[in-house]
Write an enzyme that holds these catalytic residues in place. Structure first.
Site, PDB file in Angstrom:
ATOM      1  N   TYR A 167       0.860  -1.180   0.000  1.00 14.40           N
ATOM      2  CA  TYR A 167       0.000   0.000   0.000  1.00 14.40           C
ATOM      3  C   TYR A 167       0.892   1.222   0.000  1.00 14.40           C
ATOM      4  O   TYR A 167       1.832   1.315   0.797  1.00 14.40           O
ATOM      5  CB  TYR A 167      -0.897   0.000   1.231  1.00 14.40           C
ATOM      6  CG  TYR A 167      -1.789   1.215   1.374  1.00 14.40           C
ATOM      7  CD1 TYR A 167      -1.557   2.160   2.376  1.00 14.40           C
ATOM      8  CD2 TYR A 167      -2.869   1.425   0.522  1.00 14.40           C
ATOM      9  CE1 TYR A 167      -2.382   3.277   2.519  1.00 14.40           C
ATOM     10  CE2 TYR A 167      -3.702   2.536   0.657  1.00 14.40           C
ATOM     11  CZ  TYR A 167      -3.446   3.459   1.655  1.00 14.40           C
ATOM     12  OH  TYR A 167      -4.259   4.547   1.793  1.00 14.40           O
ATOM     13  N   ASP A 171       9.403   2.837  -0.587  1.00 15.11           N
ATOM     14  CA  ASP A 171       8.369   3.518   0.179  1.00 15.11           C
ATOM     15  C   ASP A 171       8.636   3.206   1.657  1.00 15.11           C
ATOM     16  O   ASP A 171       8.268   2.143   2.149  1.00 15.11           O
ATOM     17  CB  ASP A 171       6.972   3.045  -0.249  1.00 15.11           C
ATOM     18  CG  ASP A 171       5.893   3.730   0.561  1.00 15.11           C
ATOM     19  OD1 ASP A 171       4.700   3.582   0.215  1.00 15.11           O
ATOM     20  OD2 ASP A 171       6.218   4.416   1.539  1.00 15.11           O
ATOM     21  N   LYS A 180       4.684   9.489   8.663  1.00 11.13           N
ATOM     22  CA  LYS A 180       4.605   8.944  10.025  1.00 11.13           C
ATOM     23  C   LYS A 180       5.689   9.479  10.980  1.00 11.13           C
ATOM     24  O   LYS A 180       5.597  10.592  11.471  1.00 11.13           O
ATOM     25  CB  LYS A 180       4.606   7.418   9.928  1.00 11.13           C
ATOM     26  CG  LYS A 180       3.384   6.886   9.123  1.00 11.13           C
ATOM     27  CD  LYS A 180       3.344   5.398   9.031  1.00 11.13           C
ATOM     28  CE  LYS A 180       2.328   4.908   8.031  1.00 11.13           C
ATOM     29  NZ  LYS A 180       0.941   4.924   8.491  1.00 11.13           N
TER      30      LYS A 180
HETATM   31  P1  KE4 Z   1      -0.701   8.370   4.529  1.00  9.29           P
HETATM   32  O1  KE4 Z   1      -1.225   9.093   3.303  1.00  9.29           O
HETATM   33  O2  KE4 Z   1      -1.768   7.552   5.212  1.00  9.29           O
HETATM   34  O3  KE4 Z   1       0.065   9.285   5.479  1.00  9.29           O
HETATM   35  O4  KE4 Z   1       0.439   7.336   4.033  1.00  9.29           O
HETATM   36  C1  KE4 Z   1       0.085   6.393   3.045  1.00  9.29           C
HETATM   37  C2  KE4 Z   1       1.062   5.230   3.128  1.00  9.29           C
HETATM   38  C3  KE4 Z   1       2.072   5.149   2.186  1.00  9.29           C
HETATM   39  N1  KE4 Z   1       2.976   4.142   2.232  1.00  9.29           N
HETATM   40  C4  KE4 Z   1       2.924   3.195   3.201  1.00  9.29           C
HETATM   41  C5  KE4 Z   1       3.945   2.100   3.207  1.00  9.29           C
HETATM   42  C6  KE4 Z   1       1.904   3.243   4.197  1.00  9.29           C
HETATM   43  O5  KE4 Z   1       1.865   2.282   5.145  1.00  9.29           O
HETATM   44  C7  KE4 Z   1       0.958   4.280   4.163  1.00  9.29           C
HETATM   45  C8  KE4 Z   1      -0.169   4.387   5.164  1.00  9.29           C
HETATM   46  N2  KE4 Z   1      -0.232   3.358   6.138  1.00  9.29           N
HETATM   47  C9  KE4 Z   1      -1.535   3.047   6.660  1.00  9.29           C
HETATM   48  C10 KE4 Z   1      -1.372   1.935   7.706  1.00  9.29           C
HETATM   49  N3  KE4 Z   1      -1.087   0.704   7.105  1.00  9.29           N
HETATM   50  C11 KE4 Z   1      -2.221   4.250   7.205  1.00  9.29           C
HETATM   51  C12 KE4 Z   1      -3.402   3.963   8.088  1.00  9.29           C
HETATM   52  C13 KE4 Z   1      -4.670   4.494   7.475  1.00  9.29           C
HETATM   53  O6  KE4 Z   1      -4.845   4.382   6.238  1.00  9.29           O
HETATM   54  O7  KE4 Z   1      -5.508   5.022   8.259  1.00  9.29           O
END
Ligand code: KE4
Length: 424
Positions: free
Chosen positions: A142, A237, A265
């Site tokens: 993701y 990523d 994060k």
């Molecule tokens: P954000 O746009 O949510 O800040 O980041 C997206 C993203 C990009 N790359 C990786 C490897 C990620 O894990 C994420 C977001 N992680 C999820 C948890 N697995 C966010 C939690 C959520 O969607 O509420």
């Protein structure tokens, strides 16, 4: 009815699913999401006054625990100077220098407001720099919710069982190619067919959005050499792994240099921050110096920078934090594996450093397909058993447990004791 239930009833009328991010809705495990009032250290307390040991950690940012005094102080101080100017600030230079000094492959970095924005921008830079269109991603990984990335994605998309998303025109994903994680052959096949049309390969160096799936020996090295061979950019990523596995993230942990890296994060310490960076030769293609446009009203926000700078500085200056966190985490997940084994259960426990997942399947979990064999109903039962025992896991089989420097050995032992009770 408790306050969380009251709020959830109201929220679902005002916010899609009652939440501002799908995974929070408890959709795949049922029940009422706990509305959190405050958090401190390794714990968070809901609006009904119930305190939980927290293994979400805001999905990664809270590596030092909640409400860290130095981080809170730096935010309070920054707030006194105003919240946002829309102009350059010294804090942005300090943050950029921190990241460039710490991360081996980065000479230049741009701040954005989320991991999604970091990935979306890095993909655009890769396409602008190479003049190519195709992107390779991996099923179960993701990379946020930008259109081109919502193909066989992990995390909330996987949790909700939507391999693709509505509202994404075919034109946005026609250049997104999917490969199998830990399967170099699937990548070689794509390169054989599309070779020099491929702008970038984007990968989570440790899969953490199909649950935690470590890279097999040689997988990342293989991606590196394939990208070098075809003039394709390798994008790590590191939104989750960045500053998580060690100060220099997965690229330091595995000794692989990507061409671009995305962050989120931890670099915001809980404030909305993302970033992408790489060699100057590539990053100089980004506006205003280059012809790849990218912008953001609150990018580099001074209050968010204050939080991130403080957290990264503490992590950089105290290597013992990672040593202790990783030792504690290795112990915890190895103990969890032992408990599962001794109970005669076939389940799988994967972990790398302070992120890990117990999968309710008898198959080793090495990719999207094997992760999908997990019994999500069993996970739901486990989740609620833990929640009833005041331990708040991430509400999905396909997410990681996040340990922090604030989790004490006693709290982790208590968690293992509850899991042991559940399993027996
Ligand atoms: P954000 O746009 O949510 O800040 O980041 C997206 C993203 C990009 N790359 C990786 C490897 C990620 O894990 C994420 C977001 N992680 C999820 C948890 N697995 C966010 C939690 C959520 O969607 O509420």
């Amino acid at each position: 009815m408790g306050r969380s239930e009251e709020l959830f009833c109201e929220a679902v009328e005002l916010i899609p699913g009652g939440v501002n991010s799908p995974v929070r809705a408890f959709g795949s495990i049922g029940g009422t999401p706990r509305f959190i009032d405050h958090a401190d250290g390794a714990c968070m307390t809901d609006v009904d006054g119930v305190t939980y040991l927290d293994f979400i950690g805001s999905w990664g940012p809270m590596i030092l625990g909640h409400n860290h005094p130095e981080i809170r102080k730096s935010v309070e101080e920054a707030c006194k100077k105003g919240l946002s100017y829309g102009a350059a600030t010294e804090k942005e230079v300090v943050m950029a220098r921190l990241i460039c000094e710490i991360v081996p492959s980065i000479e230049m970095v741009r701040m954005v407001n989320s991991g999604t924005e970091a990935v979306m921008s890095a993909i655009r830079v890769a396409r602008g720099y190479t003049g190519r269109n195709k992107i390779v991603k991996f099923m179960g990984c993701y990379h946020g919710h930008s259109d081109a990335m919502l193909v066989k994605a992990g995390s909330g998309v996987m949790t909700s069982g939507i391999p693709d998303s509505a509202g994404v025109p075919a034109g946005c994903t026609q250049d997104t190619l999917s490969a199998n994680y830990n399967d170099l052959g699937s990548v070689e096949s794509l390169f054989s067919e599309f070779g020099e049309e491929i702008a970038a390969v984007i990968v989570e160096p440790v899969g953490a959005n199909m649950g935690v799936v470590p890279p097999k020996q040689g997988f990342l090295e293989g991606l590196r050499s394939l990208c070098t061979k075809y003039g394709t950019l390798l994008i790590f990523d590191e939104v989750i792994t960045g500053f998580r596995l060690g100060i220099d993230g997965a690229q330091g942990y595995y000794g692989i240099q990507p061409d671009l890296t995305t962050f989120g994060k931890i670099i915001g310490a809980g404030m909305p921050v993302g970033a992408y960076g790489g060699k100057k030769e590539i990053m100089r293609h980004v506006s205003p110096v280059g012809n790849v446009y990218q912008a953001g009203t609150l990018s580099g926000n001074p209050v968010a920078m204050a939080a991130g700078i403080t957290q990264l500085t503490i992590l950089r200056d105290h290597p013992e934090i990672y040593r202790e966190l990783n030792e504690k985490s290795d112990w915890f997940f190895e103990e969890l594996s032992r408990i599962v084994r001794e109970a005669g259960k076939p389940w799988q426990v994967n972990h790398v450093g302070s992120i890990g997942t117990i999968f309710f399947t008898d198959q080793p979990v090495t990719d999207y397909a094997s992760a999908k064999t997990s019994d999500t109903a069993k996970f739901a039962e486990y989740f609620h058993y833990m929640l009833d025992h005041k331990i708040h896991l991430g509400p999905s089989q396909f997410e990681a447990m996040f340990l922090s420097a604030a989790h004490t050995k006693a709290q982790l032992q208590q968690t293992l004791d509850v899991i042991k009770e559940y399993i027996k």
